[in-house]
Write a protein that holds these residues in place. Structure first.
Motif, mmCIF file in Angstrom:
data_model
loop_
_atom_site.group_PDB
_atom_site.id
_atom_site.type_symbol
_atom_site.label_atom_id
_atom_site.label_comp_id
_atom_site.label_asym_id
_atom_site.label_seq_id
_atom_site.Cartn_x
_atom_site.Cartn_y
_atom_site.Cartn_z
ATOM 1 N N ARG A 111 82.343 11.075 73.961
ATOM 2 C CA ARG A 111 81.018 10.808 74.663
ATOM 3 C C ARG A 111 80.430 9.739 73.646
ATOM 4 N NH1 ARG A 111 77.020 15.103 74.862
ATOM 5 N NH2 ARG A 111 75.943 14.118 73.369
ATOM 6 N N ASP A 146 88.743 1.842 77.763
ATOM 7 C CA ASP A 146 87.348 2.108 77.727
ATOM 8 C C ASP A 146 86.619 2.171 76.255
ATOM 9 O OD1 ASP A 146 87.772 2.491 80.311
ATOM 10 O OD2 ASP A 146 87.704 4.584 80.453
ATOM 11 N N SER A 186 92.967 10.783 70.178
ATOM 12 C CA SER A 186 92.299 11.338 71.371
ATOM 13 C C SER A 186 92.736 10.270 72.566
ATOM 14 C CB SER A 186 90.520 11.238 71.483
ATOM 15 O OG SER A 186 90.182 11.357 72.441
ATOM 16 N N ASP A 187 92.676 10.813 73.906
ATOM 17 C CA ASP A 187 93.037 10.054 74.963
ATOM 18 C C ASP A 187 91.601 9.641 75.773
ATOM 19 O OD1 ASP A 187 91.907 12.383 76.202
ATOM 20 O OD2 ASP A 187 93.814 12.934 77.361
ATOM 21 N N SER A 205 83.185 13.780 69.362
ATOM 22 C CA SER A 205 84.637 14.070 69.718
ATOM 23 C C SER A 205 84.790 15.590 68.970
ATOM 24 C CB SER A 205 85.520 13.366 68.834
ATOM 25 O OG SER A 205 84.885 12.963 67.400
ATOM 26 N N GLN A 243 95.234 5.955 74.049
ATOM 27 C CA GLN A 243 94.701 6.809 73.047
ATOM 28 C C GLN A 243 94.007 5.797 72.022
ATOM 29 O OE1 GLN A 243 98.298 8.744 71.146
ATOM 30 N NE2 GLN A 243 97.834 10.655 72.309
ATOM 31 N N HIS A 296 92.868 2.139 74.026
ATOM 32 C CA HIS A 296 92.413 2.643 75.402
ATOM 33 C C HIS A 296 91.414 1.554 75.930
ATOM 34 C CE1 HIS A 296 90.321 5.153 78.294
ATOM 35 N NE2 HIS A 296 91.125 6.127 78.101
ATOM 36 N N SER A 301 89.299 11.557 77.005
ATOM 37 C CA SER A 301 88.684 12.502 77.913
ATOM 38 C C SER A 301 87.643 13.450 77.228
ATOM 39 C CB SER A 301 89.665 13.143 78.705
ATOM 40 O OG SER A 301 90.426 13.861 77.718
ATOM 41 N N ASP A 302 87.724 13.656 76.087
ATOM 42 C CA ASP A 302 86.788 14.368 75.129
ATOM 43 C C ASP A 302 85.899 13.730 74.510
ATOM 44 O OD1 ASP A 302 88.655 13.501 73.541
ATOM 45 O OD2 ASP A 302 88.733 15.555 72.497
#
Lengths: 342, 342
Positions: free
Chosen positions: B112, B87, B106-107, B96, B38, B85, B109-110
């Motif tokens: 950019r 990335d 946030s993990d 977000s 996360q 995380h 995935s949502d």
């Protein structure tokens, strides 16, 4: 003995609200003489269709209104009585647009020769004519039902609705019809083979429709409007498609005078929340590109028994005004046609 | 001295009609700790958008309603404060969906990652974000303006309308904006370069709109509804397209309680008579297929100066409820954004 005359019906006055017989006037005129390049048509069948209500009002529409004193327009099946045109022979039976009269001239450009081996010529005004093509084009271009989807059509025993439902079933959809009264409902279910039918005259019509559509509605073929729309709207699914081809319940009303409540906000909210498509259309838009496909496919469906129809035939041009008034009230049962001459 | 807290805004009660400040409640909660996989986000900008009015009502919509006591949803630009995380790195600036609060987990995935060389990060909530993509997708998929056609857009100085008009002009259409008040109208005409603009607050608004559209309207981008629709409807041309992406004028109303006259019959009649398409849409439908195209094209248009924007920035999360209420009243001027932290 006087010479035979051309009996015809002209617009006497623009109806306010529901038309009355006095809005129509019968006249006799001499039977016209075809010039070189023309044919004289003798009308056998006159089609009565809801769109005519628009054409006799002054309202701006997709076609100019008929003027007072003009012969009422209408699709017809006619026989060529006299030909002075190389492409047409005496005795040819043709689809034509002679209107509400016994005789008319044509230069041939608006005629289509009919093939009596497919079905009786009067079907060129119904299942194989403008109403049938309206159903076909609305589904092909707008409704686009996928197998397993639920298609709802109002006026399901009528000229357009009956074809909508049968084509949608051929395409694999589950089809729910709406009709008025037990006789029409039985016809829709038993003769036309719809999956379900709901009587819009029932006091619990909206609940019955909801029960008949447990998975909601993916395509609603709108040809009546009125209280049917209010029952359909909450059942529409995400991405539902609504071909709008008629609003018969509103044709006699002045839309500027419609009393409340205002149903537009709720309709717009559903359109937005569910990504719904409403698309008005007149079949004419698709004739050039798709009518040949329709005639070929429909002839095949008739051959296999998948496409059936019912005509409501009234005898004599004298009956046309009253039959037309009844059409707007939903009194016809099947495609309404006036027979002038066999 | 107490530890820093996460200030957040939760739904205190469902607004009836126009929201009031008491419908929102401020809370402080501990700043959450990211687990493995996360990141901890610190919100820099919160987007305020009309769709949130729907999400805080109980009405069935395209997304489930927010529950009482929940943090209000919303798009955000945030900085990665702590990353567990692989990335994402501390200091990354990301688009977000943290909602109305200062911190969120946030993990990834949502998220950019934003490229600050194209435009300031806050534009990811406006011209380069959901509102801009709404404009792009509505035109590309539904409006489809052809060169020389007339496109009308309401709320023309707003986040969506301003982009609709500019893209339509790039595509060769003649663009008429509708905005409220002389200041917004001047911005639409002079800064955004629309061909014409009409003030919907003018007493003769409908006549002014008709004069501004001498060839009628081919595309009407519907994002307000209300009295603007009544002025647009009679001007729509045959085969007009109406992307329906918002109904801000109705958001505070109960559609079931709308008083008359009933505007639905006149709307349906025009849809039928002119073969009009109404299509509701939520931009999400087109994200997977078209968002990359949009981001690429929009970046190019920004570079060439063909795509401009205006932000209405409010400082401090404390201001969010009042700013949101003002948005529904049309008080903002440009894309409304709350700045929490630079």
């Amino acid at each position: 003995m006087s010479a035979p005359q051309n009996l015809r019906v002209v617009l006497a006055s623009r109806p306010v609200g529901r038309p009355c017989p006095d809005d129509f006037r019968f006249e006799e005129a001499p039977i016209p003489e075809p010039a070189d390049g023309q044919v004289l048509l003798r009308v056998q069948y006159l089609s009565l269709d809801p769109y005519m209500r628009w054409r006799i009002s002054a309202a701006k529409s997709y076609a100019p209104p008929i003027e007072i004193g003009d012969v009422i327009v209408g699709g017809t099946v006619a026989r060529v009585e006299v030909s002075r045109h190389p492409d047409w022979a005496e005795g040819d039976v043709v689809l034509s647009a002679a209107g509400w009269q016994q005789y008319a001239l044509s230069d041939g450009s608006d005629l289509r020769r009919l093939d009596p081996t497919i079905a009786a010529p009067s079907t060129a005004l119904g299942v194989l004519g403008m109403p049938g093509f309206t159903a076909y084009a609305g589904l092909r271009n707008i409704g686009q039902p996928k197998p397993g989807e639920t298609v709802v059509v109002a006026a399901a025993s009528g000229a357009v609705g009956s074809v909508v439902g049968q084509i949608a079933r051929i395409q694999g959809a589950r089809v729910v019809g709406i009709a008025g009264g037990p006789e029409k409902c039985a016809f829709v279910k038993d003769e036309l083979g719809f999956d379900a039918v709901v009587d819009h005259q029932a006091p619990d019509f909206a609940q019955q429709l909801a029960q008949a559509c447990p998975d909601g509605i993916d395509v609603y073929f709108e040809n009546v409007s009125g209280h049917v729309w209010d029952a359909v709207l909450p059942l529409l699914n995400n991405f539902a498609r609504v071909p709008v081809c008629g609003l018969i319940a509103n044709y006699n009303d002045d839309p500027a005078a419609a009393s409340g409540p205002d149903r537009l906000p709720a309709t717009m909210r559903e359109i937005l929340a569910k990504s719904i498509t409403l698309r008005g259309f007149i079949q004419h838009e698709f004739v050039d590109a798709q009518q040949d496909d329709f005639l070929r496919e429909a002839a095949q469906w008739i051959k296999t028994g998948q496409l059936r129809w019912r005509e409501d035939i009234v005898d004599g041009l004298e009956q046309a005004p009253q039959a037309f008034i009844g059409l707007l009230d939903g009194k016809n049962f099947g495609k309404l046609v006036v027979r002038l001459d066999r």
